[in-house]
Design a protein around this motif. Structure first.
Motif, short mmCIF file in Angstrom:
data_model
loop_
_atom_site.label_atom_id
_atom_site.label_comp_id
_atom_site.label_asym_id
_atom_site.label_seq_id
_atom_site.Cartn_x
_atom_site.Cartn_y
_atom_site.Cartn_z
N ASN A 34 0.80 -1.22 0.00
CA ASN A 34 0.00 0.00 0.00
C ASN A 34 0.84 1.28 0.00
O ASN A 34 0.29 2.36 -0.04
CB ASN A 34 -0.94 0.00 1.20
CG ASN A 34 -1.92 -1.15 1.14
OD1 ASN A 34 -2.41 -1.50 0.08
ND2 ASN A 34 -2.18 -1.77 2.28
N LYS A 36 2.85 4.09 -1.50
CA LYS A 36 2.93 4.72 -2.82
C LYS A 36 4.21 5.52 -3.00
O LYS A 36 4.71 5.67 -4.10
CB LYS A 36 1.73 5.66 -3.03
CG LYS A 36 0.38 4.99 -2.86
CD LYS A 36 0.08 4.05 -3.99
CE LYS A 36 -1.30 3.47 -3.85
NZ LYS A 36 -1.35 2.06 -4.09
N ASN A 37 4.74 6.05 -1.89
CA ASN A 37 5.86 6.96 -1.95
C ASN A 37 6.83 6.66 -0.81
O ASN A 37 6.41 6.49 0.33
CB ASN A 37 5.33 8.40 -1.85
CG ASN A 37 6.42 9.41 -1.97
OD1 ASN A 37 7.00 9.79 -0.98
ND2 ASN A 37 6.71 9.83 -3.18
N ASP A 51 8.56 6.95 -6.16
CA ASP A 51 7.21 6.40 -6.26
C ASP A 51 7.32 4.90 -6.44
O ASP A 51 8.06 4.42 -7.30
CB ASP A 51 6.45 7.02 -7.44
CG ASP A 51 6.16 8.49 -7.23
OD1 ASP A 51 5.87 8.87 -6.07
OD2 ASP A 51 6.22 9.26 -8.20
N GLU A 53 6.31 1.48 -7.77
CA GLU A 53 5.58 0.93 -8.91
C GLU A 53 5.01 -0.45 -8.58
O GLU A 53 3.90 -0.78 -8.98
CB GLU A 53 6.52 0.83 -10.11
CG GLU A 53 5.87 0.39 -11.39
CD GLU A 53 6.86 0.42 -12.55
OE1 GLU A 53 7.10 -0.64 -13.15
OE2 GLU A 53 7.40 1.52 -12.84
N LYS A 67 9.19 3.64 -9.87
CA LYS A 67 8.92 4.27 -11.17
C LYS A 67 10.14 5.05 -11.62
O LYS A 67 10.76 5.77 -10.83
CB LYS A 67 7.71 5.21 -11.07
CG LYS A 67 6.40 4.49 -10.85
CD LYS A 67 5.24 5.45 -10.73
CE LYS A 67 3.97 4.69 -10.40
NZ LYS A 67 2.88 5.56 -10.02
N ASN A 89 2.58 9.76 5.82
CA ASN A 89 2.51 8.61 4.92
C ASN A 89 2.65 7.26 5.63
O ASN A 89 2.73 6.23 4.96
CB ASN A 89 3.58 8.73 3.82
CG ASN A 89 3.24 9.79 2.82
OD1 ASN A 89 2.07 10.08 2.59
ND2 ASN A 89 4.24 10.40 2.22
#
Length: 172
Positions: A34, A36-37, A51, A53, A67, A89
């Motif tokens: 989960n 993302k960053n 990021d 992927e 990414k 986050n």
């Protein structure tokens, strides 16, 4: 700079397409799915915003693909470097779950003497069955308290306070 929390570290590359093996610093490696960053400790280059992927578990590690990083040469220099998230986050926790980083440094009070500081949480040990809080007492000694409902009465992360009940024999 915003407070950062380490969630893992890159152990080695995986294949030639920029994937890495990450040693997770979390009790649930599925949480990486989960994310993302992430922020990579780039050393003298500072933190690098990445990021995610793709993330998949492999034994006790996680394979991550970022990414824009499609070649082993682009990521190899970061072996051994930490991966971090900002406080905003971090993954959502269930009720009665706490981040270890948030617990460490909390003042501890007992139900027998709730107005007098008993000690401070100095470490959290993950034993499998339940966590164990190491409490540094005011006199310099340490006490271990199991993180079970019978012992941990209330946790107030915002107030930096944990109320505990000491089981018989704990202080003998």
């Amino acid at each position: 700079m915003e407070e950062l929390f380490q969630v893992g570290s890159i152990t080695q590359t995986h294949g030639i397409k920029g994937e890495v093996k990450v040693f997770p610093l979390t009790d649930d490696i599925s949480r990486f799915k989960n994310m993302k960053n992430l922020l990579l400790d780039g050393g003298k280059d500072g933190y690098i915003n990445l990021d995610v992927e793709n993330a998949r578990p492999q034994k006790n590690l996680v394979i991550l693909k970022f990414k824009g990083i499609d070649n082993i040469n682009d990521i190899e220099k970061y072996k051994g470097k930490g991966l971090y998230v900002t406080k905003d986050n971090r993954v959502e926790l269930k009720d009665d779950e706490y981040f270890i980083a948030d617990l460490i440094g909390c003042d501890v009070f007992t139900d027998e003497n709730p107005d007098v500081k008993f000690g401070t949480i100095s470490d959290v040990m993950e034993t499998g069955a339940n966590d164990v809080y190491e409490i540094s007492l005011e006199n310099g000694e340490n006490v271990l308290i199991p993180a079970i409902k019978d012992c941990i009465l209330k946790v107030d992360i915002e107030g930096r306070r944990v109320d505990v009940h000491l089981l018989k024999g704990l202080m003998d």
